[in-house]
Write a protein that holds these residues in place. Structure first.
Motif: not given
Length: 389
Positions: A111-119, A169-173, A331-340
């Motif tokens: 389901i992390w794939r859907n989360d990345v698409a949602l993001w 968090t769990n999307t990449f974790g 993996y990019r979600m680790r930093d993107e969710r903060g930077a963006n």
């Protein structure tokens, strides 16, 4: 200084949070930020079926203490139940059974794939658009009531982005954790060696590369501004001159400042500094860009993939490849969710708070605009409306 008493906020063991906050938080941040943090974590853990209900945060004399809250555990629980009881609970406790079922489904469905698409398609574009709207506001030109409204809007934006930060968090974790657990078991390598496979896979952590690249290109056609950058003129003066330059250089530096300047630099609190408040640091990055030092180049993690893969038993190599693909995807979600996200929103909130502080100086209620961060939003609003401490 009065003697402070640190009373335990509830039953069980509490740990001082020093990873993200190494000093007491501001009163402004302490009012609502941590409620948003806990809500984001709650959503993420429920979404992925993790056995952690949430991390409970409490402020004691503005220091942050936390306590893990496992699903099905009473408040303050400090030890696991006996093994036989813990095993039984996994099959009989309704909430734990629900989480176990959800977790199996989440991993099977990736389901992390859907989360990345949602993001990518909804959350990030909306956040960036809202940040641009708030950044475009000339806070110095606002009336008193308009500034109060803007303070509330930026505060609401912070809460939204803090929830987003921890919701993903769990999307990449989860895929990263699965990859590390399996790869370390197969190879005997430490986590640090396995994590090297992800170097370069979080572009946003390397700074505003696109904006700096555009600025470098513009400066290469402007010898006067290039010479200015190489001079010993104070950094803030150089940035202001670049910003006022008509044409490509002015447009490029404005884009860079908007993207990188109005982000938090020294911490996660509205009392910390924005990047724009450190012009020397921003100029170092611009000079590096002008020298060609921000090229993306090859993804460094690719250089060690073959070495790690060679240590994986042959019967697990295809599974290793699949797990690595999934972990790199997210993996990019680790930093993107903060930077963006909250790195921008907290900076915009700080800008509004500093403007409020400047006005309160004019009213002889503060001596330094930074002191405004040591008041809650409600207190700042009251002061702006004529109240007193």
């Amino acid at each position: 200084m009065k003697n402070l008493e640190f009373e335990v906020p509830g039953p069980g063991s509490w740990t001082l949070e020093v990873l993200h906050y190494n000093r007491p938080v501001s009163r402004y941040a302490g009012q609502h930020f941590f409620d948003a943090l806990m809500e984001g974590m709650r959503q993420s853990n429920e979404h992925y079926g993790t056995p952690l209900e949430k991390l409970e945060f409490q402020l004691i004399n503005r220091f942050i203490y936390l306590q893990p809250r496992p699903v099905g555990a009473p408040p303050g629980a400090t030890d696991l139940p006996p093994k036989w009881l813990f095993t039984l609970m996994q099959y009989l406790h309704p909430a734990i059974r629900k989480r176990r079922k959800r977790a199996r489904w989440a991993v099977a469905e990736k389901i992390w794939r859907n989360d990345v698409a949602l993001w990518d398609n909804e959350v990030k574009p909306a956040v960036l658009a809202r940040a641009a709207e708030l950044r475009a506001v000339d806070v110095a030109a606002l009336s008193g009531d308009e500034l109060i409204t803007h303070l509330q809007e930026t505060s609401d934006f912070v809460l939204e982005t803090v929830i987003n930060h921890h919701r993903f968090t769990n999307t990449f974790g989860v895929p990263l954790g699965i990859f590390l657990s399996q790869t370390m078991d197969w190879t005997g390598l430490p986590a640090g060696d396995c994590l090297r496979l992800f170097e370069g896979y979080s572009e946003v952590s390397r700074g505003s590369i696109a904006e700096l690249g555009n600025l470098r290109e513009a400066l290469q056609s402007d010898s006067e501004m290039s010479a200015l950058i190489g001079s010993d003129t104070p950094s803030d003066s150089i940035l202001e001159t670049l910003r006022e330059r008509s044409g490509p250089v002015g447009d490029a530096v404005t884009s860079y400042i908007n993207g990188a300047g109005y982000c938090m630099l020294t911490g996660y609190d509205v009392a910390d500094l924005m990047a724009i408040e450190s012009p020397d640091m921003m100029m170092r990055l611009i000079r590096t860009a002008l020298e060609g030092g921000t090229e993306e180049g090859q993804l460094a993690g690719n250089n060690v993939t073959a070495t790690v893969r060679a240590a994986v038993p042959d019967e697990h190599k295809s599974e290793f490849d699949e797990l690595l693909t999934e972990a790199r995807l997210t993996y990019r979600m680790r930093d993107e969710r903060g930077a963006n996200g909250d790195a921008m929103s907290v900076a915009l909130s700080r800008r509004a708070v500093l403007e409020a502080g400047r006005r309160l100086i004019e009213q002889n209620k503060l001596k330094d605009p930074k002191e405004a961060a040591e008041a809650t939003l409600d207190e700042i609003t009251g002061l702006l409306r004529g109240g007193s401490f």
